[in-house]
Enzyme design. Sequence first.
Site: not given
Ligand code: LLP
Length: 423
Positions: A244, A283, A321, A352, A382
């Site tokens: 996150g 991530g 996004r 479109c 993403y």
């Molecule tokens: N762990 C869990 C359980 C998660 O659900 C997520 C992300 C992560 C780790 C990794 O989070 P990060 O470090 O990448 O923030 N599509 C959205 C983001 C959705 C994230 C979902 N879960 C976007 O483009 O902002």
Amino acid sequence: MANPIPSRLLPDNTSIDENGSGSIAGCNLVELAEEYGTPLFVYDENHLRARCREAVKAFGEGVAYAGKAFLCGAMSRLVVEEGMNIDVATGGELYMALHAGIDGSRLIMHGNNKSESELRMALEAGVSRIVVDSFDELERLQILHKETGISPKILLRITPGVEAHTHEFISTGQDDSKFGFTVSTGLALEAVERAVKTEAVELVGIHAHIGSQVFKVDSFIRAVEVMAEFSNPLELPELSIGGGLGVSYLEEDHAPSITEWGEAVQTACAQTGIKAKVTAEPGRAIAAAAAITLYRIGTIKELEGLRTYVAVDGGMSDNPRPVLYGSGYETFLPRSMDKKRDRSIRMVGKHCESGDLLVREGWIPSDVAIGDVIATPVTGAYGHSMGSNYNQVLRPPVIFVKDGEATEVVARETFPDLVRRER
Ligand code: LLP
């Protein structure tokens, strides 16, 4: 009048030559666009590796990379080579990592609604941990235990009741959430009791993920406080703070580094008496800033006194996004990276619908012209992973660049690919 694109939004190994033309890891961006076509995801391989190492330093070996941010065979192997494990959230992500040759012992299985077949697949692969999200999942694991005799090591995902101050769609720590066992209502404690009682699983720890694109380290600290109060009496060996950590997309953004995040989390854990081994699963912070997307400009529409629309050959199918979360991006012309970006544009795609925009308000040099290659930075997370085939637009290839060499790791989709599944 916006300045040239700031280097902190670009991959680590970006350079600009005497003519103002940009390269990543010694590969000229305009030439890459010519060779591989556009749209094109360009990843700086050493940037990815450096962020993985930073995460391993901050949290130790076994810190997981959240594959949902960007996954393919090459990425799976890269993160594992650098000492990270991989968090997979579906059977598809699990399959992709296994297909890349990753051993099950390096994988952590996630998901709020894992099917019996996904769980069976995870057990057969020998994943290192399953992060259990619901009572229904615990029941499925009990059924599978009868069938396979396997008792996987699990973490329970708890919902700590912490607001992460991010977009509603990517906020997960608050009580009103589809994810995890709520602490405040007693569900989390009940889950622990059930997990301890059954032979079907071996409870080794607690997990929480409060949301994504979180800028405030304080939000993680509050989650740690709730987790400490809940889990210290349980004396479990592991604790995961999830992922996150936010990244900077715009000139005005200032996100903490992985190191700063790690230090803040580790300090909070020590101060709240957490004895468990603390881990995490970033991530976005690993992948986002490692890549840029190259597009080619096909149409420029001037609306006197209103705005200039610059249309490119991709759009919401390679980066949803902006449409989904209202996310902002910068933009620049790789051929003129030293020039002032003094012209305001709206960068739109070829789909479109009017919502198909990539950059609501972007700035580029005023001599922009049809045929120019234009780029958006910080698209490594993403974008590719949430890409679609909307309008039967072909999904772009992914290339990794390193030491002056480009390697295509995912090919561009082809028209025959579009009809391959038809009967
Ligand atoms: N762990 C869990 C359980 C998660 O659900 C997520 C992300 C992560 C780790 C990794 O989070 P990060 O470090 O990448 O923030 N599509 C959205 C983001 C959705 C994230 C979902 N879960 C976007 O483009 O902002």
